[in-house]
Design a protein around this motif. Structure first.
Motif, mmCIF file in Angstrom:
data_model
loop_
_atom_site.group_PDB
_atom_site.id
_atom_site.type_symbol
_atom_site.label_atom_id
_atom_site.label_comp_id
_atom_site.label_asym_id
_atom_site.label_seq_id
_atom_site.Cartn_x
_atom_site.Cartn_y
_atom_site.Cartn_z
ATOM 1 N N ALA A 1 3.987 5.751 -5.429
ATOM 2 C CA ALA A 1 3.943 5.779 -6.898
ATOM 3 C C ALA A 1 2.914 6.806 -7.371
ATOM 4 C CB ALA A 1 3.601 4.390 -7.427
ATOM 5 N N ARG B 1 0.831 -1.200 0.000
ATOM 6 C CA ARG B 1 0.000 0.000 0.000
ATOM 7 C C ARG B 1 0.871 1.257 0.000
ATOM 8 N NH1 ARG B 1 -2.871 3.812 2.736
ATOM 9 N NH2 ARG B 1 -5.087 3.934 2.247
ATOM 10 N N LEU C 1 2.340 1.853 -3.383
ATOM 11 C CA LEU C 1 1.370 2.415 -4.329
ATOM 12 C C LEU C 1 1.150 3.901 -4.059
ATOM 13 C CD1 LEU C 1 -1.393 -0.321 -4.735
ATOM 14 C CD2 LEU C 1 0.589 0.174 -6.159
ATOM 15 N N VAL C 2 1.040 4.238 -2.750
ATOM 16 C CA VAL C 2 0.824 5.648 -2.413
ATOM 17 C C VAL C 2 1.990 6.481 -2.932
ATOM 18 C CG1 VAL C 2 0.723 7.295 -0.512
ATOM 19 C CG2 VAL C 2 -0.661 5.212 -0.441
#
Lengths: 161, 533
Positions: free
Chosen positions: A20, A14, A17-18
């Protein structure tokens, strides 16, 4: 232990992803900001090309006495063009030497004038006084009148503006 | 930092808002197909931001519109890229909106309770087209001027109200300053304001009813919008942004010569998203024209608006029995638009090339650079007028021709009878050559190197032939265009026609030039024309 591992991995994924998401949006934003910044700010920092303009016959200039000469300077004004008028003082300082001074007072930009009696350049606005070399004699101006490059060609005085 | 944000949250409650915006559970299986809306938001944001920067320089008047766009393109640092992004962004939006619409259609996402979401989408699609149309006129180049002339003429073809509609669109009976003003206002004020309202409504409705999700609902836990779907949105947006940037860099936005209302020979085409309509016109000539301009587009828009009310079943599969007819209709519409657009693209006239210097422009260059040229009396550094290199064309052709003939007259044509007109400094044909030259350099072209013989030829053409014949878009219209005459006639035939036109064309009005040209002029001209193909 075996139960927490996948959760750790999920949290790690997670977070990745944040990062990215933030990174990609920041990159796009930076590219746009660079383009918008360049296009909106560049004219604020670009100068004008200087040109040599014919000003007067050398013989018409008396020794050591400023003569105001009006020069017409055409330039691009963004997507338009204008012809500005600039007044410069030409002072003959020798056989083949001419000094050119801006006539605009360095205090607040008023047009100065030459006083034959006192042989001084006077500003009408706040009493600034310059000598014929452009140096401040008295009054509020913070700096000398700027001088412009000159050269003599075929008996003509050319000034770079 | 944490303390500051806590303080801010306590005062504003922004975290709750952010939480509400990001923490949305999506149906299990919501995938890449649901990123098309985010792409629209990205592209709209790019258009808004680049549009604001462009508006800082653009001037909506025929006198300066072209020069301000020229300035943005040629002089402003990265201005070409700014304009490229806005130019290509417009096309990207039309394509992305089409794809988004198709996604919503084939996923059956418009079905109850999302009918109003779909309707706001259809309205936004029409707004996007209105944006494209109004933006197309703004550069005020040949392409913009003539494409808009055609568009308004199509509107004028509306039965009964046509002429009124056209007059409202033009702000009068002619395309000009008032047209540009109102189209600009629409483009930068009315349409953006409307679009913002509809975008907000569209997103609010989307949140109210949630994402429709996969066609057949899948079992499984919901997907948290942030970050699990946002990463897909972001990657798709980044890919499209990279593609847009590539287009803007690789294919910079084109700018024709400045609009010339006197040049009726220009072959206009609308931009590609209206090409299908333009092509359609070919199949409905004369009195049937309104079928192509009104009836068919009206039926398509009507179909889109009525769609969620025609299809009230719950089945979302595109080819289920209840939706088959609608899907076939939609595929037929999309295919027709694509095919007609393709046919339109295949039929585009060759692009205007500012570096194709016709004889007039070269002759004009000769005139203004000659040692004894009279322009430099005033148009010179230190002179009363700006150098020609930075002088903009802000008057119509008749004014300029009169100015070049008699520069002293500030208002050409008003010299009183008591003050006899002096012999013109430049003849009409010479003035038109100078104008051709000025238009070329304003279009950013560099004068070519030309041999002495070619110079004789172009000067001969400019003074003897250009009154009736065109080459490279410059010249009169009484005779045929000679831009590629070398492909039709050989040198011997050309010479014969110039010396004795009636020998080839018994009915021609062209006079013989046997007495008017020297041997050298004739041979140079024939050679020059024979080489044009």
């Amino acid at each position: 232990m075996t139960e927490t591992q996948p959760t750790d991995r999920a949290i790690g994924r997670r977070n990745f992803l944040v990062r990215a998401i933030v990174g990609l949006h920041a990159t796009m934003g930076a590219i746009l900001a660079f383009i918008l910044g360049s296009t909106t700010l560049s004219p604020s920092f670009s100068g004008r090309d200087e040109t040599w303009l014919q000003a007067i016959d050398l013989d018409a200039l008396p020794e050591n006495q400023p003569v105001p000469v009006t020069l017409r300077v055409s330039r691009s004004d963004g997507y338009s063009q204008v012809v500005d008028r600039t007044v410069v003082y030409l002072v003959r300082t020798g056989d083949q030497d001419v000094r050119a001074l801006h006539s605009t007072c360095t205090h607040l930009g008023c047009r100065t004038s030459y006083d034959r009696k006192t042989k001084l350049i006077l500003c009408p606005c706040h009493g600034g006084v310059f000598d014929t070399e452009g140096h401040v004699v008295s009054g509020p101006p913070p700096a000398s009148l700027p001088s412009l490059p000159t050269r003599i060609e075929d008996g003509q005085v050319l000034v770079q503006v | 930092m944490r303390a500051i944000l806590d303080w801010l949250d306590h005062r504003t409650g922004y975290r709750a808002v952010l939480h509400h915006l990001l923490e949305e559970p999506l149906p299990h299986g919501t995938g890449w197909a649901f990123t098309t809306g985010s792409v629209m938001i990205l592209l709209l944001a790019v258009q808004f931001l680049t549009g604001v920067a462009l508006a800082m320089y653009y001037v909506p008047t025929p006198l300066l519109a072209y020069d301000s766009v020229r300035f943005i393109t040629d002089t402003l640092t990265l201005g070409w890229l700014l304009r490229g992004l806005h130019f290509w962004g417009a096309s990207f939006i039309v394509v992305a909106a089409g794809i988004h619409m198709m996604r919503v259609f084939f996923y059956g996402s418009y079905k109850a309770p999302r009918e109003i979401t779909w309707l706001t989408g259809v309205v936004m699609f029409l707004l996007v087209l209105a944006f494209s149309l109004s933006g197309y006129l703004l550069p005020w180049d040949q392409k913009a001027y003539w494409a808009t002339t055609v568009t308004i003429n199509i509107a004028a073809g509306t039965p009964v109200l046509g002429e009124y509609v056209a007059n409202v669109l033009r702000g009068g009976s002619h395309l000009g300053a008032l047209t540009l003003g109102r189209w600009y206002t629409a483009h930068v004020l009315l349409l953006p304001a409307s679009l913002i309202v509809f975008v907000l409504a569209h997103i609010a409705l989307m949140r109210r009813h949630g994402i429709s999700g996969p066609i057949t609902p899948q079992h499984g836990p919901p997907v948290q919008f942030y970050p699990w779907h946002v990463i897909k949105d972001t990657l798709m947006m980044a890919a499209i942004f990279a593609l847009l940037l590539t287009f803007a860099v690789k294919f910079p936005a084109h700018l024709d010569e400045i609009a010339n209302p006197a040049d009726a020979a220009y072959i206009p085409r609308p931009d590609w998203y209206f090409l299908s309509l333009f092509e359609l016109l070919k199949y409905f000539p004369g009195p049937y024209e309104p079928v192509a301009t009104m009836v068919i587009p009206g039926l398509v828009v009507g179909f889109l608006l009525a769609l969620p009310f025609l299809d009230r079943g719950a089945d979302r599969r595109p080819f289920s029995r209840s939706r088959l007819g609608l899907s076939i209709t939609m595929i037929a519409i999309a295919s027709a638009v694509l095919v007609l657009t393709g046919m339109g693209l295949a039929d585009l006239p060759s692009k205007y090339d500012p570096n194709d210097w016709g004889p007039r422009a070269i002759a004009g260059h000769q005139l203004v650079t000659a040692a004894d040229n009279k322009c430099a009396t005033c148009h010179v550094g230190g002179g009363p007028a700006a150098e020609l290199s930075i002088t903009r064309i802000t008057k119509d052709e008749e004014w300029l021709v009169a100015h070049m003939a008699d520069p002293v007259a500030i208002a050409p044509g008003v010299r009183p009878a008591s003050d006899p007109t002096p012999a013109p400094l430049l003849t009409r044909l010479q003035s038109q050559s100078v104008l051709a030259y000025l238009r070329r350099i304003r279009a950013g072209a560099v004068p070519p190197q030309v041999s002495d013989e070619a110079l004789v030829a172009v000067n001969t053409f400019a003074t003897s032939c250009a009154g009736c014949h065109k080459i490279s878009g410059e010249g009169g219209e009484n005779g045929p265009d000679l831009s590629d005459v070398g492909g039709r006639l050989d040198a011997a035939a050309l010479k014969r026609i110039i010396l004795e036109p009636t020998s080839e064309y018994p009915d021609t009005l062209m006079p013989s030039f046997a007495e008017r040209l020297s041997e050298r002029q004739l041979n140079a001209l024939v050679q020059y024309l024979a080489n044009r193909h």
